[in-house]
Design a protein around this motif. Structure first.
Motif, mmCIF file in Angstrom:
data_model
loop_
_atom_site.group_PDB
_atom_site.id
_atom_site.type_symbol
_atom_site.label_atom_id
_atom_site.label_comp_id
_atom_site.label_asym_id
_atom_site.label_seq_id
_atom_site.Cartn_x
_atom_site.Cartn_y
_atom_site.Cartn_z
ATOM 1 N N SER A 181 -12.509 8.097 -10.719
ATOM 2 C CA SER A 181 -11.895 7.468 -11.889
ATOM 3 C C SER A 181 -10.434 7.897 -12.052
ATOM 4 N N ASP A 182 -10.064 9.057 -11.487
ATOM 5 C CA ASP A 182 -8.684 9.529 -11.588
ATOM 6 C C ASP A 182 -7.697 8.606 -10.877
ATOM 7 N N PRO A 216 -4.696 2.425 -2.109
ATOM 8 C CA PRO A 216 -5.670 3.508 -1.952
ATOM 9 C C PRO A 216 -5.037 4.871 -1.675
ATOM 10 N N VAL A 217 -3.860 4.905 -1.074
ATOM 11 C CA VAL A 217 -3.202 6.188 -0.810
ATOM 12 C C VAL A 217 -2.769 6.815 -2.137
ATOM 13 N N GLU A 218 -2.147 6.022 -2.995
ATOM 14 C CA GLU A 218 -1.755 6.530 -4.310
ATOM 15 C C GLU A 218 -2.995 6.953 -5.098
ATOM 16 N N ALA A 219 -4.053 6.153 -5.015
ATOM 17 C CA ALA A 219 -5.293 6.479 -5.717
ATOM 18 C C ALA A 219 -5.827 7.836 -5.249
ATOM 19 N N PHE A 220 -5.836 8.057 -3.945
ATOM 20 C CA PHE A 220 -6.295 9.330 -3.380
ATOM 21 C C PHE A 220 -5.439 10.486 -3.901
ATOM 22 N N LEU A 221 -4.116 10.310 -3.867
ATOM 23 C CA LEU A 221 -3.222 11.380 -4.319
ATOM 24 C C LEU A 221 -3.397 11.670 -5.810
ATOM 25 N N LEU A 222 -3.613 10.638 -6.607
ATOM 26 C CA LEU A 222 -3.855 10.856 -8.033
ATOM 27 C C LEU A 222 -5.157 11.617 -8.255
ATOM 28 N N LEU A 280 -6.114 2.205 -7.293
ATOM 29 C CA LEU A 280 -7.000 1.533 -6.345
ATOM 30 C C LEU A 280 -7.142 0.055 -6.723
ATOM 31 N N ALA A 281 -7.303 -0.220 -8.012
ATOM 32 C CA ALA A 281 -7.404 -1.601 -8.481
ATOM 33 C C ALA A 281 -6.108 -2.357 -8.184
ATOM 34 N N PRO A 335 0.796 -1.214 0.000
ATOM 35 C CA PRO A 335 0.000 0.000 0.000
ATOM 36 C C PRO A 335 0.832 1.268 0.000
ATOM 37 N N GLY A 336 2.133 1.180 -0.001
ATOM 38 C CA GLY A 336 2.950 2.385 -0.072
ATOM 39 C C GLY A 336 3.098 3.056 1.275
#
Length: 164
Positions: A127-128, A138-144, A133-134, A46-47
């Motif tokens: 969607s960004d 989720p942390v990277e997904a949030f930041l993106l 997330l896939a 998860p980073g």
């Protein structure tokens, strides 16, 4: 986590010395763009937690507080008498900021419901960050999501301003 004010709340945080949602978004997006290329890819899910990625040392070394426009935007939200760079640095170094980032990381990683709730509260486009997330980050997904949102908003401002 239901104690957070809604994203549409007026920015009355300045009176209490708190930073607003827009400030957090802008600062985190600035840190994301200041990261070396491939840094996100190197941190497999998860980073690192947000409290490490946006620690006071990282914020200082990123140079974001050397940008007069960023400093002006953030210090304007501090209480009267504390609207200066040193007070901003004190806020960034505060244990409260680190604790908030730790809690945000925990909420993002908790489950899909927590992630979706946070994305909705920040009024971001899920969607960004869908690919991250896939991939289980989720942390990277949030930041993106945050970064793309700021890029869209800043792009609109630059087009409207015309002088940048």
């Amino acid at each position: 986590s239901s104690s957070a004010p809604p994203a549409s709340a007026p920015s009355g945080g300045a009176a209490s010395g708190g930073l607003t949602l827009a400030d957090l978004q802008g600062a985190m997006a600035g840190l994301a763009t200041a990261s070396p290329p491939g840094a996100a890819a190197a941190a497999n899910p998860p980073g690192p937690p947000l409290s490490e990625m946006a620690s006071a040392d990282v914020v200082e070394s990123s140079g974001i507080l050397s940008d007069p426009a960023v400093v002006e935007r953030l210090t304007a939200l501090l209480p009267e008498g504390q609207r200066d760079l040193e007070s901003l640095r004190e806020n960034v170094r505060s244990p409260q900021v680190a604790q908030c980032l730790q809690r945000l990381t925990a909420a993002l990683c908790e489950d899909a419901g927590g992630f979706n709730s946070i994305i909705a509260n920040f009024q971001l486009d899920p969607s960004d960050g869908a690919a991250a997330l896939a991939g289980g980050n989720p942390v990277e997904a949030f930041l993106l999501c945050l970064l793309r949102d700021v890029e869209r908003k800043e792009g609109v401002k630059k087009k409207e301003g015309g002088d940048e």
